[in-house]
Design a protein around this motif. Structure first.
Motif, PDB file in Angstrom:
ATOM      1  N   GLN A  55     -14.270 -39.906   2.128  1.00  0.00           N
ATOM      2  CA  GLN A  55     -13.354 -39.008   1.446  1.00  0.00           C
ATOM      3  C   GLN A  55     -14.134 -37.910   0.735  1.00  0.00           C
ATOM      4  O   GLN A  55     -15.175 -38.168   0.133  1.00  0.00           O
ATOM      5  N   ARG A  56     -13.620 -36.691   0.807  1.00  0.00           N
ATOM      6  CA  ARG A  56     -14.203 -35.578   0.063  1.00  0.00           C
ATOM      7  C   ARG A  56     -13.091 -34.596  -0.267  1.00  0.00           C
ATOM      8  O   ARG A  56     -12.377 -34.140   0.620  1.00  0.00           O
ATOM      9  N   ASP A  57     -12.924 -34.294  -1.544  1.00  0.00           N
ATOM     10  CA  ASP A  57     -11.900 -33.355  -2.004  1.00  0.00           C
ATOM     11  C   ASP A  57     -10.512 -33.750  -1.501  1.00  0.00           C
ATOM     12  O   ASP A  57      -9.712 -32.898  -1.087  1.00  0.00           O
ATOM     13  N   GLY A  58     -10.252 -35.055  -1.519  1.00  0.00           N
ATOM     14  CA  GLY A  58      -8.932 -35.547  -1.147  1.00  0.00           C
ATOM     15  C   GLY A  58      -8.658 -35.581   0.341  1.00  0.00           C
ATOM     16  O   GLY A  58      -7.525 -35.851   0.765  1.00  0.00           O
ATOM     17  N   LYS A  59      -9.664 -35.331   1.156  1.00  0.00           N
ATOM     18  CA  LYS A  59      -9.475 -35.314   2.606  1.00  0.00           C
ATOM     19  C   LYS A  59     -10.392 -36.336   3.260  1.00  0.00           C
ATOM     20  O   LYS A  59     -11.528 -36.534   2.824  1.00  0.00           O
ATOM     21  N   THR A  60      -9.908 -36.986   4.319  1.00  0.00           N
ATOM     22  CA  THR A  60     -10.714 -37.947   5.059  1.00  0.00           C
ATOM     23  C   THR A  60     -11.490 -37.236   6.155  1.00  0.00           C
ATOM     24  O   THR A  60     -10.940 -36.454   6.927  1.00  0.00           O
ATOM     25  N   HIS A  61     -12.788 -37.505   6.214  1.00  0.00           N
ATOM     26  CA  HIS A  61     -13.663 -36.939   7.244  1.00  0.00           C
ATOM     27  C   HIS A  61     -14.262 -38.077   8.064  1.00  0.00           C
ATOM     28  O   HIS A  61     -14.526 -39.155   7.546  1.00  0.00           O
ATOM     29  N   ARG A  62     -14.494 -37.794   9.349  1.00  0.00           N
ATOM     30  CA  ARG A  62     -15.032 -38.811  10.259  1.00  0.00           C
ATOM     31  C   ARG A  62     -16.238 -38.253  11.007  1.00  0.00           C
ATOM     32  O   ARG A  62     -16.247 -37.088  11.392  1.00  0.00           O
ATOM     33  N   ARG A  99     -18.103 -31.953  13.886  1.00  0.00           N
ATOM     34  CA  ARG A  99     -18.135 -30.641  13.235  1.00  0.00           C
ATOM     35  C   ARG A  99     -17.195 -30.709  12.033  1.00  0.00           C
ATOM     36  O   ARG A  99     -15.980 -30.612  12.169  1.00  0.00           O
ATOM     37  N   LEU A 100     -17.798 -30.886  10.867  1.00  0.00           N
ATOM     38  CA  LEU A 100     -17.027 -31.128   9.655  1.00  0.00           C
ATOM     39  C   LEU A 100     -16.359 -29.860   9.131  1.00  0.00           C
ATOM     40  O   LEU A 100     -16.997 -28.798   9.066  1.00  0.00           O
ATOM     41  N   ASP A 101     -15.105 -29.995   8.734  1.00  0.00           N
ATOM     42  CA  ASP A 101     -14.403 -28.914   8.043  1.00  0.00           C
ATOM     43  C   ASP A 101     -14.720 -29.032   6.548  1.00  0.00           C
ATOM     44  O   ASP A 101     -13.856 -29.299   5.721  1.00  0.00           O
ATOM     45  N   LEU A 102     -15.990 -28.819   6.256  1.00  0.00           N
ATOM     46  CA  LEU A 102     -16.515 -29.094   4.925  1.00  0.00           C
ATOM     47  C   LEU A 102     -17.862 -28.386   4.791  1.00  0.00           C
ATOM     48  O   LEU A 102     -18.644 -28.364   5.742  1.00  0.00           O
ATOM     49  N   ALA A 103     -18.124 -27.794   3.646  1.00  0.00           N
ATOM     50  CA  ALA A 103     -19.426 -27.168   3.395  1.00  0.00           C
ATOM     51  C   ALA A 103     -20.324 -28.186   2.697  1.00  0.00           C
ATOM     52  O   ALA A 103     -20.136 -28.500   1.520  1.00  0.00           O
ATOM     53  N   VAL A 104     -21.281 -28.709   3.443  1.00  0.00           N
ATOM     54  CA  VAL A 104     -22.204 -29.709   2.892  1.00  0.00           C
ATOM     55  C   VAL A 104     -23.374 -28.960   2.236  1.00  0.00           C
ATOM     56  O   VAL A 104     -24.364 -28.638   2.893  1.00  0.00           O
ATOM     57  N   VAL A 105     -23.222 -28.694   0.942  1.00  0.00           N
ATOM     58  CA  VAL A 105     -24.258 -27.954   0.206  1.00  0.00           C
ATOM     59  C   VAL A 105     -25.268 -28.946  -0.377  1.00  0.00           C
ATOM     60  O   VAL A 105     -25.509 -28.998  -1.586  1.00  0.00           O
TER      61      VAL A 105
END
Length: 312
Positions: free
Chosen positions: A220-227, A297-303
């Motif tokens: 989970q990140r920012d209320g969204k599930t990522h796989r 391909r994550l819909d997320l900026a991994v900083v």
């Protein structure tokens, strides 16, 4: 109190509030900077070890050539006239012969000083490949500064050459990192696939390999599930190849790599994005890096983790 005095008092109160806000903002920035400094200090041992591996005499920054072998014999050396020209090394190293069975026979040149796995070599030998049980044979030359090995990718065989004097090693510029932080150590759930499942993985030289794909990790990140699909390369750890919104925007365009622990009995696994690494292709054009599968391909900026390597 007169009207003018009231106006003055209100103005003073407003200025004081602004000053307090500025002080609060400065304090917050100072605290954030100190937290970042402490986190970087905490990560320093791992980052130093990572750099040491990259710039080791046989690390990824030492790779100077990747030569695909066709069936038959190939003369190798740095002098003109060789079928395969070395960027660095003896004028004539020897002859490599790829047989129909996929094995590579090496005959050293009579004038070359060559070692095989650290021992002097004077006659012909069959070289182990990286897919063989004991790993590849290591041919040494130039007083141990040079090394040649045989690798197999799909149905193709190549000669990989390293040299301690490679420009990419001697002029290594260091690695820069995203801010990251403890918040990028993410607890994930491992969801297994059916036993024996594989995933087609395209590498940077446009070859496709079926790689064991034991499951996915969900977080989970920012209320969204990522796989992320997980790969098993036969190591003690599992392997992630992923891209995200920073890919090509501060991170290496072709994605990043991360080793993660195998899940425990409860299926939980820790993903520490602070340890996300540039693939070898970021440091040398002579690598065969696997690319992220479309699902990774994550819909997320991994900083967090390594930024793109600045070669110049």
């Amino acid at each position: 109190m007169g009207k003018g005095m009231k106006t003055l008092v209100i103005a003073c109160i407003a200025l004081a509030a602004v000053a307090c806000q500025r002080d609060d903002g400065a304090a917050a920035r100072k605290a954030a900077a100190e937290a970042a400094r402490q986190f970087a200090a905490q990560e320093r041992p791992w980052r130093d070890e990572r750099k040491a591996k990259l710039v080791a005499p046989d690390g990824w920054t030492s790779v100077i050539g990747l030569h695909w072998l066709e069936p038959g014999g190939h003369y190798v050396g740095s002098a003109p006239g060789n079928g395969i020209r070395l960027a660095k090394g003896p004028a004539h190293l020897g002859m490599f012969e790829l047989g129909k069975d996929g094995r590579v026979r090496f005959v050293p040149d009579s004038a070359a000083v060559v070692t095989l796995d650290g021992q002097p070599l004077t006659g012909a030998t069959i070289l182990r490949r990286d897919i063989d049980e004991d790993g590849p044979s290591k041919l040494g030359f130039d007083d141990g500064k040079g090394q040649a090995t045989i690798i197999v990718r799909g149905d193709r065989t190549a000669l990989r050459v390293k040299h301690a004097d490679a420009d990419s090693r001697t002029h290594f510029r260091g690695i820069s990192y995203w801010p990251g932080g403890p918040g990028w150590k993410v607890q994930a759930r491992f969801v297994p696939h059916a036993k024996g499942k594989t995933l087609p993985i395209v590498n940077i030289v446009n070859m496709v390999e079926q790689v064991p794909n034991p499951g996915v990790v969900e977080f989970q990140r920012d209320g969204k599930t990522h796989r992320l699909e997980v790969l098993d390369q036969g190591e003690p750890t599992l392997f992630l190849v992923w891209a995200d919104r920073t890919s090509g925007h501060g991170s290496y365009p072709a994605g990043r790599y991360l080793d993660i622990p195998r899940p425990g009995p409860d299926g939980r696994v820790l993903i520490d994005f602070n340890r996300g690494e540039n693939p070898p292709c970021a440091f040398t054009p002579y690598a065969t890096c696997p690319l992220p599968p479309p699902a990774n391909r994550l819909d997320l900026a991994v900083v967090a983790g390594e930024k793109v390597y600045a070669k110049h």
